[in-house]
Design an enzyme around this catalytic site. Structure first.
Site, PDB file in Angstrom:
ATOM      1  N   HIS A  28       0.845  -1.189   0.000  1.00 52.82           N
ATOM      2  CA  HIS A  28       0.000   0.000   0.000  1.00 52.82           C
ATOM      3  C   HIS A  28       0.889   1.252   0.000  1.00 52.82           C
ATOM      4  O   HIS A  28       1.271   1.743   1.068  1.00 52.82           O
ATOM      5  CB  HIS A  28      -0.913   0.004   1.223  1.00 52.82           C
ATOM      6  CG  HIS A  28      -1.833  -1.180   1.293  1.00 52.82           C
ATOM      7  ND1 HIS A  28      -1.383  -2.445   1.624  1.00 52.82           N
ATOM      8  CD2 HIS A  28      -3.168  -1.284   1.088  1.00 52.82           C
ATOM      9  CE1 HIS A  28      -2.415  -3.281   1.606  1.00 52.82           C
ATOM     10  NE2 HIS A  28      -3.501  -2.604   1.286  1.00 52.82           N
ATOM     11  N   HIS A 261      -3.901   3.527  -3.361  1.00 58.79           N
ATOM     12  CA  HIS A 261      -4.077   2.934  -2.029  1.00 58.79           C
ATOM     13  C   HIS A 261      -3.381   1.592  -1.868  1.00 58.79           C
ATOM     14  O   HIS A 261      -2.524   1.442  -1.003  1.00 58.79           O
ATOM     15  CB  HIS A 261      -5.565   2.755  -1.719  1.00 58.79           C
ATOM     16  CG  HIS A 261      -5.819   1.949  -0.478  1.00 58.79           C
ATOM     17  ND1 HIS A 261      -5.707   2.495   0.787  1.00 58.79           N
ATOM     18  CD2 HIS A 261      -6.127   0.642  -0.292  1.00 58.79           C
ATOM     19  CE1 HIS A 261      -5.960   1.562   1.687  1.00 58.79           C
ATOM     20  NE2 HIS A 261      -6.210   0.429   1.055  1.00 58.79           N
ATOM     21  N   GLU A 406     -18.234  -3.735  23.893  1.00 60.63           N
ATOM     22  CA  GLU A 406     -17.458  -4.975  24.024  1.00 60.63           C
ATOM     23  C   GLU A 406     -16.232  -5.024  23.128  1.00 60.63           C
ATOM     24  O   GLU A 406     -15.171  -5.488  23.538  1.00 60.63           O
ATOM     25  CB  GLU A 406     -18.351  -6.198  23.739  1.00 60.63           C
ATOM     26  CG  GLU A 406     -19.411  -6.465  24.773  1.00 60.63           C
ATOM     27  CD  GLU A 406     -20.734  -5.786  24.468  1.00 60.63           C
ATOM     28  OE1 GLU A 406     -21.740  -6.104  25.122  1.00 60.63           O
ATOM     29  OE2 GLU A 406     -20.764  -4.926  23.554  1.00 60.63           O
ATOM     30  N   HIS A 468     -29.520 -14.672  23.935  1.00 59.88           N
ATOM     31  CA  HIS A 468     -28.574 -14.604  25.047  1.00 59.88           C
ATOM     32  C   HIS A 468     -28.028 -15.980  25.443  1.00 59.88           C
ATOM     33  O   HIS A 468     -27.266 -16.078  26.400  1.00 59.88           O
ATOM     34  CB  HIS A 468     -29.241 -13.956  26.264  1.00 59.88           C
ATOM     35  CG  HIS A 468     -29.362 -12.475  26.159  1.00 59.88           C
ATOM     36  ND1 HIS A 468     -29.930 -11.849  25.078  1.00 59.88           N
ATOM     37  CD2 HIS A 468     -28.971 -11.475  26.996  1.00 59.88           C
ATOM     38  CE1 HIS A 468     -29.913 -10.543  25.258  1.00 59.88           C
ATOM     39  NE2 HIS A 468     -29.317 -10.286  26.408  1.00 59.88           N
TER      40      HIS A 468
END
Length: 654
Positions: A28, A261, A406, A468
């Protein structure tokens, strides 16, 4: 500021980067060509570091969150004097190279973290900055500052598009991490073209809303960048985002386009770029001599800065022997002699509760242990009540309230652990390990001993239902190379799981813990606390030559023991496997001894069967789950799915 030396360095970064990428035929070039001045001024003028000693504990940290631009980092590390040779640069992206495609912690001198999965680098940087404040609060005195450094990161549009950057940046602003400075490579280009096709939000407004200071400047004004950093440092109550307008692939024929890129420039474009930059196209991997000269002189100054710090550290040590002992303890934890809570046969408590009793004991024995949960402190049993909560006003607290973040929580825990002097843990419900998984995978790549507490580990969660109730989670965690997954069967096993987790020095550990109470059972193996270090042990012997061996984990060990009591006329052994992968790695003779060479081995686990085929005698001997859970009281859910001791007994009778 030695502008001639800095300009020579920026030019050399471009020279090395385009040649390394061209030789590798992949890479890159856009970011290294576009951000060369930033790297030059950071390593040359801004950062406190010592290329001769990349492990100096009070160095500034630089994390390349936009890890695809790795040749920017390798080039400046080589030029500034780190242990990155020109041959390393020439072997960019090759097997065994110290310059892999994306930066990898431990592979390259001076690389602070593994990066590449976009957004994670800035989250790790938040953890590094948090660690600096924690250690400064514990160790700095009125007379001596032994912890006093900054954390820098470079992000691109891709990092800021990824949600983890939002999670981490929000928390950083809330915590007022004034020594975190992030540079934004504002080139407005992504792989598919202009960022205008997908990314038109007000970045400055967004970060101001997070509670950050936002500054703006020009990527190619090195004196201006240094001034912006000084302004960032003057703001002590806010992290700073420095937005630098840049041109991707600057100096090349494809500058300013998405073509720059992620692909080599091509031989013709490399020649043209070198000519336009004033470089000799015939010279490859060329470093302008003034760049080496600049860093040779600068290196002596940087080494002196560390020597001065060493004197301060020794004076601090002499004046504060108790703090010095704590410092040493925190940099090499040892929990071998820890006395954890004791239990007796018949005691009944959830393994999450047993973990909650073990955690404060470990925290006392290991002052480096810090962490918390994603807004589940009570359900996860993770409060360190004797040590306070870490906040903007209390840097000495050891309980971290991550909020419902999280992914960032897991990456931040890596940053805390990477920093040194601290060891991070984090917690959530097991089913939400999927939100942590990308950061957990990178933690494993870095061989970091982060501890992940994952409670509510099965359908026995009950009423919260299938969203859950983890089903495939155990298998998915076991599938990550290097991650140790421990699922204890009762409170006694939970103690041993914590010991094993704390003894880990080079890999992450996941503790899978129950919501429901489990009864402490009598262990047939008198030496089970040692045997369990093999992954499993004999919970009930049954006989020297059992007809059937039930292999179970976690709460299913209790189920297996009950089922064995319901079957007459068969000699049944029960084996508790706390760590399946560790057990499977043992020599066959040892595994056979524990399993009793039984002609039939049945596996019982409240999850999918994946991976257990290596243990069970046949597909018919996998007492596992096949689909998602259901909402209802835990016992009713188990009955609904036929996942009970009675149903297991029926299988054993067949």
């Amino acid at each position: 500021m030695n502008m001639k030396g800095l300009e020579a360095t920026a030019l050399s970064i471009r020279s090395l980067s385009m040649d390394a990428i061209q030789k590798a035929k992949s890479g890159h070039p856009g970011l290294p060509l576009g951000c060369a001045e930033l790297a030059a001024v950071l390593y040359g003028e801004v950062m406190k570091h010592n290329p001769a000693d990349s492990s100096w504990v009070d160095r500034d940290r630089f994390l390349l969150s936009a890890g695809h631009g790795s040749m920017l980092l390798y080039s400046i590390l080589h030029i500034s004097g780190y242990k990155v040779t020109l041959d390393d640069v020439k072997s960019f992206r090759q097997i065994g190279s110290h310059c892999p495609g994306h930066p990898e912690f431990g592979d390259t001198d001076g690389v602070e973290c593994t990066s590449g999965p976009l957004g994670q680098g800035i989250a790790v940087a938040v953890g590094e900055a948090m660690a600096e404040t924690m250690l400064a609060a514990r160790f700095n005195t009125a007379d001596h500052k032994v912890v006093d450094h900054y954390t820098y990161a470079l992000v691109g549009e891709g990092c800021l598009m990824e949600g983890v950057s939002a999670e981490a940046s929000s928390l950083a602003g809330h915590l007022k991490l004034g020594k975190l400075i992030v540079f934004y490579d504002e080139n407005k280009i992504s792989i598919d073209g202009s960022t205008d096709i997908t990314f038109t939000e007000d970045i400055a407004g967004r970060y101001k809303a997070y509670g950050w200071q936002v500054l703006a400047g020009d990527m190619y004004d090195m004196a201006g960048i240094a001034k912006l950093v000084a302004e960032a440092k003057a703001e002590t109550d806010k992290p700073t985002l420095i937005m630098l307008k840049s041109v991707i692939g600057k100096g090349s024929p494809v500058a300013g386009t998405s073509t720059a890129h992620g692909a080599p420039l091509g031989d013709e474009n490399v020649v043209k770029t070198k000519k336009d930059l004033g470089l000799d196209p015939e010279k490859t991997f060329y470093v302008v001599p003034e760049a080496y000269d600049y860093f040779k002189a600068r290196g002596a100054e940087l080494a002196q800065a560390q020597a001065d710090w060493n004197k301060t550290f020794e004076a601090w040590s002499a004046a504060n022997p108790d703090l010095r002992k704590l410092w040493d303890d925190m940099h090499s934890w040892n929990v071998a002699d820890v006395e954890l809570p004791s239990y007796k046969v018949g005691d009944s408590l959830a393994t999450r509760a047993a973990s909650g009793k073990a955690l404060p004991v470990m925290a006392k024995a290991c002052p480096a242990l810090v962490g918390g949960s994603a807004d589940l402190e009570g359900p996860n049993s993770t409060a360190l009540k004797d040590y306070g909560v870490y906040t903007a006003d209390n840097r000495d607290g050891r309980t971290i309230r991550f909020g419902i973040r999280e992914f960032a929580m897991a990456a931040i825990s890596s940053g805390i652990t990477l920093h040194g002097g601290l060891r991070g843990f984090c917690a959530t419900f097991a089913v939400f390990a999927d939100y942590e998984r990308p950061a957990l995978r990178v933690a494993s790549l870095m061989k970091l001993p982060v501890i992940y507490i994952l409670t509510h580990d099965s359908i026995f969660v009950g009423e919260d239902g299938p969203t859950h109730q983890p089903i495939e989670t155990l298998a998915s965690l076991r599938g990550i190379p290097g991650v140790q997954v421990l699922r204890p069967a009762d409170a006694e096993e939970t103690n041993e799981a914590w010991k094993m987790a704390m003894e880990s020095k080079d890999h992450p550990v996941c503790l899978l813990l129950s919501r429901q109470n489990l009864t402490v059972f009598e262990k047939a193996d008198a030496d089970w606390k040692n045997t369990i270090k093999c992954g499993g042990y004999v919970a009930r012997k049954g006989d020297d030559t059992p007809d059937i061996t039930i292999v179970a984990t976690g709460s299913e060990v209790e189920m297996a023991l009950k089922a064995a009591d319901m079957v007459e006329g068969k000699r049944i052994r029960v084996v508790s496997i706390m760590d399946r992968e560790l057990f499977l790695s043992q020599p066959k003779a040892l595994r056979d001894t524990i399993l009793g060479n039984a002609p039939r081995v049945v596996v019982a686990e409240a999850g999918i069967k994946m991976g257990w085929e290596a243990v069970a005698t046949s597909q018919d001997d996998l007492f596992c789950l096949k689909g998602f859970g259901a909402s209802g009281p835990a016992a009713k859910v188990a009955e609904h799915f036929g996942f009970t001791a009675e149903k297991l007994a029926e299988e054993l009778k067949k």
